[in-house]
Design an enzyme around this catalytic site. Structure first.
Site, PDB file in Angstrom:
ATOM      1  CD  GLU A   1      -2.921  -1.133   0.125  1.00 19.36           C
ATOM      2  OE1 GLU A   1      -3.055  -0.096  -0.550  1.00 19.36           O
ATOM      3  OE2 GLU A   1      -3.565  -2.181  -0.090  1.00 19.36           O
TER       4      GLU A   1
ATOM      5  CB  CYS B   1      -6.624  -2.913   6.133  1.00 20.45           C
ATOM      6  SG  CYS B   1      -6.774  -4.666   6.508  1.00 20.45           S
TER       7      CYS B   1
ATOM      8  CG  HIS C   1      -4.625  -5.189   1.659  1.00 24.40           C
ATOM      9  ND1 HIS C   1      -4.827  -3.825   1.622  1.00 24.40           N
ATOM     10  CD2 HIS C   1      -5.480  -5.675   2.611  1.00 24.40           C
ATOM     11  CE1 HIS C   1      -5.773  -3.517   2.507  1.00 24.40           C
ATOM     12  NE2 HIS C   1      -6.183  -4.620   3.113  1.00 24.40           N
TER      13      HIS C   1
HETATM   14  N1  PCA Z   1      -8.545  -7.086   5.955  1.00 21.82           N
HETATM   15  C1  PCA Z   1      -9.497  -6.049   6.223  1.00 21.82           C
HETATM   16  C2  PCA Z   1      -9.482  -5.858   7.715  1.00 21.82           C
HETATM   17  C3  PCA Z   1      -8.767  -7.042   8.268  1.00 21.82           C
HETATM   18  C4  PCA Z   1      -8.142  -7.681   7.102  1.00 21.82           C
HETATM   19  O1  PCA Z   1      -7.371  -8.653   7.138  1.00 21.82           O
HETATM   20  C5  PCA Z   1      -9.269  -4.780   5.402  1.00 21.82           C
HETATM   21  O2  PCA Z   1      -8.682  -4.880   4.305  1.00 21.82           O
HETATM   22  O3  PCA Z   1      -9.663  -3.702   5.822  1.00 21.82           O
END
Ligand code: PCA
Length: 214
Positions: A79, A142, A166
């Site tokens: 990110e 997240c 992610h």
């Molecule tokens: N993914 C979610 C919250 C927890 C996770 O593993 C997100 O992308 O916000």
């Protein structure tokens, strides 16, 4: 050198969250030359930020990397930015569903990741593992955690660098969502290890074209 590595509890009806599975394993296996602290975060707005910032204050890590599941993405995605908004399309694990609320009232619109995101992407790809830059961490927990940690570091003038990664569904999750991509846990672990090593190796990011037209 010390890293604080976090993963999340399962959410949205899933029984597993690949982020915690991968982070737990990396903590157990270790990475040469690094002290690794792992933390499992609840998928809950703001509570995850509080747990994480307490851990940062007690351990003073050089780097903080939070990992989360992004079902539907096909690659390990580093990110670039966290934005100052909670806008949940589903409830978190305590039933909260904030809509259009700032994370920090009066806070900056966004914080950039302070990791060498392009260098990390290239390093993971060199291992033969799909990776890319993402320009949105969403508006759920997240993004909330990424913004919260970067804000904490900024306002307290801490030395830690921090960012968010992610990862896709595991195959055993994607089987319930026909057509959605997945990545094997062992591949995710290798990719994250490589990205972590690169984050320590590079103080400043590489100036590479990794932008998107749309
Ligand atoms: N993914 C979610 C919250 C927890 C996770 O593993 C997100 O992308 O916000």
């Amino acid at each position: 050198m010390k890293i604080l590595l976090t993963g999340f509890d399962p959410f949205s009806g899933e029984k597993i969250n690949p982020s915690w599975e991968a982070v737990r394993r990396i903590g157990e296996e270790g990475i040469e030359g690094l002290e690794i602290i792992t933390l499992r975060l609840p998928t809950v707005f703001n509570r995850a930020i509080n747990l994480l910032t307490e851990k940062i204050d007690s351990h003073n890590p050089d780097i903080v990397i939070c990992v989360g599941q992004s079902g539907g993405r096909a690659e390990i995605s580093i990110e670039r930015v966290a934005i100052n908004i909670n806008d949940a399309s589903i409830k978190d694990n305590e039933g909260n569903q904030p809509v259009d609320e700032p994370i920090i009232k009066g806070g900056p619109v966004a914080y950039w990741s302070t990791l060498p995101i392009k260098g990390m992407v290239r390093a993971i790809r060199e291992k033969g593992i799909p990776a890319g830059i993402s320009n949105t961490a969403g508006t759920f927990v997240c993004n909330n955690v990424m913004y919260g940690v970067l804000n904490h570091i900024e306002i307290n003038d801490l030395k830690s660098r921090a960012g968010f990664i992610h990862i896709p569904f595991l195959p055993e999750q994607a089987v319930n969502y026909p057509g959605k991509p997945s990545m094997d846990l062992e591949v995710i672990i290798k990719g994250l290890q490589k990205g972590i090593q690169k984050a320590f190796a590079l103080e400043k990011d590489e100036n590479l074209p990794e932008g998107k037209t749309h």
